[in-house]
Design a protein around this motif. Structure first.
Motif, PDB file in Angstrom:
ATOM      1  N   ARG A  71       4.661  29.093  -0.608  1.00  0.00           N
ATOM      2  CA  ARG A  71       5.523  30.274  -0.650  1.00  0.00           C
ATOM      3  C   ARG A  71       6.880  29.965  -0.030  1.00  0.00           C
ATOM      4  NH1 ARG A  71       1.577  32.291   2.967  1.00  0.00           N
ATOM      5  NH2 ARG A  71       0.951  33.859   1.448  1.00  0.00           N
ATOM      6  N   HIS A  72       7.891  30.664  -0.528  1.00  0.00           N
ATOM      7  CA  HIS A  72       9.207  30.740   0.082  1.00  0.00           C
ATOM      8  C   HIS A  72       9.492  32.219   0.319  1.00  0.00           C
ATOM      9  CE1 HIS A  72       9.566  26.860  -2.075  1.00  0.00           C
ATOM     10  NE2 HIS A  72      10.471  26.537  -1.177  1.00  0.00           N
ATOM     11  N   LEU A  73      10.193  32.525   1.380  1.00  0.00           N
ATOM     12  CA  LEU A  73      10.553  33.924   1.601  1.00  0.00           C
ATOM     13  C   LEU A  73      11.841  34.034   2.399  1.00  0.00           C
ATOM     14  CD1 LEU A  73       9.664  35.185   4.739  1.00  0.00           C
ATOM     15  CD2 LEU A  73       7.509  34.290   3.859  1.00  0.00           C
ATOM     16  N   ALA A  74      12.533  35.140   2.160  1.00  0.00           N
ATOM     17  CA  ALA A  74      13.692  35.541   2.944  1.00  0.00           C
ATOM     18  C   ALA A  74      13.395  36.934   3.480  1.00  0.00           C
ATOM     19  CB  ALA A  74      14.948  35.558   2.082  1.00  0.00           C
ATOM     20  N   GLU A  75      13.641  37.136   4.753  1.00  0.00           N
ATOM     21  CA  GLU A  75      13.293  38.415   5.367  1.00  0.00           C
ATOM     22  C   GLU A  75      14.419  38.909   6.258  1.00  0.00           C
ATOM     23  OE1 GLU A  75       9.459  40.474   7.482  1.00  0.00           O
ATOM     24  OE2 GLU A  75       9.950  38.432   8.113  1.00  0.00           O
ATOM     25  N   GLN A  76      14.696  40.197   6.159  1.00  0.00           N
ATOM     26  CA  GLN A  76      15.611  40.881   7.065  1.00  0.00           C
ATOM     27  C   GLN A  76      14.928  42.129   7.598  1.00  0.00           C
ATOM     28  OE1 GLN A  76      20.041  43.002   7.245  1.00  0.00           O
ATOM     29  NE2 GLN A  76      19.282  42.211   5.310  1.00  0.00           N
ATOM     30  N   ILE A  77      14.956  42.310   8.916  1.00  0.00           N
ATOM     31  CA  ILE A  77      14.403  43.528   9.494  1.00  0.00           C
ATOM     32  C   ILE A  77      15.546  44.501   9.777  1.00  0.00           C
ATOM     33  CG2 ILE A  77      12.414  42.311  10.438  1.00  0.00           C
ATOM     34  CD1 ILE A  77      13.683  42.528  13.196  1.00  0.00           C
ATOM     35  N   ASN A  78      15.212  45.697  10.251  1.00  0.00           N
ATOM     36  CA  ASN A  78      16.220  46.746  10.363  1.00  0.00           C
ATOM     37  C   ASN A  78      17.263  46.493  11.448  1.00  0.00           C
ATOM     38  OD1 ASN A  78      14.520  47.138  12.520  1.00  0.00           O
ATOM     39  ND2 ASN A  78      14.375  49.361  12.303  1.00  0.00           N
ATOM     40  N   THR A  79      17.043  45.512  12.311  1.00  0.00           N
ATOM     41  CA  THR A  79      18.048  45.164  13.302  1.00  0.00           C
ATOM     42  C   THR A  79      19.127  44.243  12.747  1.00  0.00           C
ATOM     43  OG1 THR A  79      16.756  43.253  14.048  1.00  0.00           O
ATOM     44  CG2 THR A  79      16.362  45.364  15.169  1.00  0.00           C
ATOM     45  N   GLY A  80      18.912  43.734  11.523  1.00  0.00           N
ATOM     46  CA  GLY A  80      19.856  42.816  10.913  1.00  0.00           C
ATOM     47  C   GLY A  80      19.469  41.361  11.029  1.00  0.00           C
ATOM     48  N   ASP A  81      18.435  41.036  11.816  1.00  0.00           N
ATOM     49  CA  ASP A  81      17.975  39.651  11.929  1.00  0.00           C
ATOM     50  C   ASP A  81      17.503  39.152  10.565  1.00  0.00           C
ATOM     51  OD1 ASP A  81      18.082  38.961  14.842  1.00  0.00           O
ATOM     52  OD2 ASP A  81      16.841  40.761  14.971  1.00  0.00           O
ATOM     53  N   ARG A  82      17.942  37.926  10.211  1.00  0.00           N
ATOM     54  CA  ARG A  82      17.613  37.363   8.906  1.00  0.00           C
ATOM     55  C   ARG A  82      16.987  35.982   9.065  1.00  0.00           C
ATOM     56  NH1 ARG A  82      23.154  38.840   5.495  1.00  0.00           N
ATOM     57  NH2 ARG A  82      22.561  40.993   5.021  1.00  0.00           N
ATOM     58  N   LEU A  83      15.946  35.735   8.271  1.00  0.00           N
ATOM     59  CA  LEU A  83      15.234  34.469   8.321  1.00  0.00           C
ATOM     60  C   LEU A  83      14.990  33.949   6.906  1.00  0.00           C
ATOM     61  CD1 LEU A  83      12.393  35.386  10.864  1.00  0.00           C
ATOM     62  CD2 LEU A  83      14.512  34.156  11.379  1.00  0.00           C
ATOM     63  N   LEU A  84      14.964  32.629   6.771  1.00  0.00           N
ATOM     64  CA  LEU A  84      14.372  31.972   5.621  1.00  0.00           C
ATOM     65  C   LEU A  84      13.111  31.276   6.103  1.00  0.00           C
ATOM     66  CD1 LEU A  84      17.481  30.273   3.949  1.00  0.00           C
ATOM     67  CD2 LEU A  84      16.490  32.512   3.420  1.00  0.00           C
ATOM     68  N   ALA A  85      12.095  31.186   5.249  1.00  0.00           N
ATOM     69  CA  ALA A  85      10.821  30.633   5.711  1.00  0.00           C
ATOM     70  C   ALA A  85      10.064  30.011   4.554  1.00  0.00           C
ATOM     71  CB  ALA A  85       9.975  31.730   6.372  1.00  0.00           C
ATOM     72  N   GLY A  86       9.078  29.196   4.907  1.00  0.00           N
ATOM     73  CA  GLY A  86       8.228  28.589   3.900  1.00  0.00           C
ATOM     74  C   GLY A  86       6.944  28.064   4.505  1.00  0.00           C
ATOM     75  N   GLY A  87       5.930  27.918   3.661  1.00  0.00           N
ATOM     76  CA  GLY A  87       4.657  27.391   4.128  1.00  0.00           C
ATOM     77  C   GLY A  87       3.662  27.288   2.984  1.00  0.00           C
ATOM     78  N   GLU A  88       2.497  26.742   3.290  1.00  0.00           N
ATOM     79  CA  GLU A  88       1.425  26.685   2.301  1.00  0.00           C
ATOM     80  C   GLU A  88       0.893  28.091   2.031  1.00  0.00           C
ATOM     81  OE1 GLU A  88      -1.630  23.759   3.098  1.00  0.00           O
ATOM     82  OE2 GLU A  88      -0.251  22.636   4.364  1.00  0.00           O
ATOM     83  N   LEU A  89       0.395  28.295   0.832  1.00  0.00           N
ATOM     84  CA  LEU A  89      -0.227  29.557   0.447  1.00  0.00           C
ATOM     85  C   LEU A  89      -1.736  29.341   0.399  1.00  0.00           C
ATOM     86  CD1 LEU A  89      -0.155  32.465  -0.584  1.00  0.00           C
ATOM     87  CD2 LEU A  89       0.305  31.577  -2.879  1.00  0.00           C
ATOM     88  N   LEU A  90      -2.428  29.891   1.390  1.00  0.00           N
ATOM     89  CA  LEU A  90      -3.878  29.690   1.512  1.00  0.00           C
ATOM     90  C   LEU A  90      -4.630  30.857   0.903  1.00  0.00           C
ATOM     91  CD1 LEU A  90      -3.936  28.488   5.243  1.00  0.00           C
ATOM     92  CD2 LEU A  90      -3.845  27.073   3.179  1.00  0.00           C
ATOM     93  N   VAL A  91      -5.720  30.557   0.197  1.00  0.00           N
ATOM     94  CA  VAL A  91      -6.593  31.610  -0.301  1.00  0.00           C
ATOM     95  C   VAL A  91      -7.587  31.960   0.799  1.00  0.00           C
ATOM     96  CG1 VAL A  91      -6.310  30.867  -2.680  1.00  0.00           C
ATOM     97  CG2 VAL A  91      -8.226  29.982  -1.330  1.00  0.00           C
ATOM     98  N   PRO A  92      -8.204  33.167   0.770  1.00  0.00           N
ATOM     99  CA  PRO A  92      -9.135  33.572   1.826  1.00  0.00           C
ATOM    100  C   PRO A  92     -10.277  32.570   1.995  1.00  0.00           C
ATOM    101  CG  PRO A  92      -8.534  35.463   0.499  1.00  0.00           C
ATOM    102  CD  PRO A  92      -7.941  34.265  -0.182  1.00  0.00           C
TER     103      PRO A  92
END
Length: 285
Positions: free
Chosen positions: A254-275
């Motif tokens: 997975r790749h993701l970009a996230e912003q929370i309501n305070t304005g903090d922004r991150l890019l992230a990545g990792g393996e996608l594990l099944v249960p």
């Protein structure tokens, strides 16, 4: 950059330690405050020689204000974000024990090494190097070896290894590493496509919430995000400052970009594990 400086007085356990790496026009600042998990106050254009006062100033400037309707202390976002630090976004480490416990670890830095040599001073400045952080939550029986490496080319590389140090099994759901991006990086750019038309660029606005790209093919593929970029609007091959993340794994990821309501922004990545894909016994990693 000057050679590694380890002349400072060794700090007491739980003290603040800061490292500045620089190569090929890129600077990376790593901050361990009060023995907590490391944060990344700066990842971007080279800062030049900072010295101890300058390095402290960069880290102090990255501490956010305390807004309304938030926890009572500044939330410090680590490379491995934790709910125990007050982070309300996606967690870097998610998992649990069979009885439902162990889902909110509080990982702390136990030791640091630079290029394989133990490092216990307060400040360091050097060129390209590999920094290894040994993190642990003894109460919950979890340990993470976190590697942050700046290559001579200016590329920043991260890797994390989780170890279950308790007798009870630990079911891992997600292990995702992050990098921060500045508040004016308002545009996201990644790729999509299909066979015969792969690596098709797509752009979107970096808004509050999560831009999530998951690949479930068991490999990469024509529709892979490939590299997730953030930058100022209009970024291209010849213009704009860009921050990009590539998850270097050939299976589900997975790749993701996230912003929370305070304005903090991150890019992230990792393996996608099944249960149930990764259940760690004692001392397994």
């Amino acid at each position: 950059m000057p050679p590694l400086d380890t002349a400072a007085i060794a700090p007491a356990p739980g003290a603040t330690q800061r490292i500045h790496l620089s190569a090929a026009g890129v600077s990376v600042v790593l901050d361990v405050t009060d023995g907590r998990a490391p944060a990344l106050p700066h990842w971007g254009a080279a800062l030049g020689s900072l010295g101890e006062a300058g390095l402290d100033a960069i880290c102090a400037a990255s501490v956010p204000p305390v807004p309304h309707n938030a926890v009572d202390v500044p939330v410090r976002v680590g490379i491995l974000p934790q709910q125990s630090d007050g982070w309300i976004g996606r967690q870097g480490l998610t998992g649990s024990r069979p009885d439902g416990s162990g889902w909110a670890p509080r990982l702390a830095t136990r030791s640091i090494s630079i290029d394989g040599e133990p490092w216990d001073t307060a400040h360091a400045e050097t060129g390209a190097a590999l920094v290894r952080f040994e993190l642990a939550d003894e109460e919950l029986g979890l340990a993470v070896a976190l590697e942050v490496e700046l290559l001579p080319t200016g590329l920043l590389r991260q890797r994390a290894t989780l170890t279950n140090t308790a007798a009870s099994p630990y079911a891992l759901e997600e292990l995702t590493l992050t990098v921060p991006v500045p508040g004016d990086a308002d545009e996201l750019l990644d790729f999509a496509g299909r066979w015969g038309k792969e690596r098709t660029p797509q752009r979107s606005t970096f808004t509050v919430g999560t831009h999530l790209r998951e690949n479930r093919r068991g490999r990469t593929g024509a529709d892979s995000a490939h590299v997730l970029h953030a930058g100022r609007p209009g970024i291209g091959f010849r213009q704009g400052e860009v921050w990009g993340v590539h998850t270097a794994f050939s299976g589900n990821h997975r790749h993701l970009a996230e912003q929370i309501n305070t304005g903090d922004r991150l890019l992230a990545g990792g393996e996608l594990l099944v249960p149930g894909e990764v259940v760690l016994g004692e001392d397994e990693e």
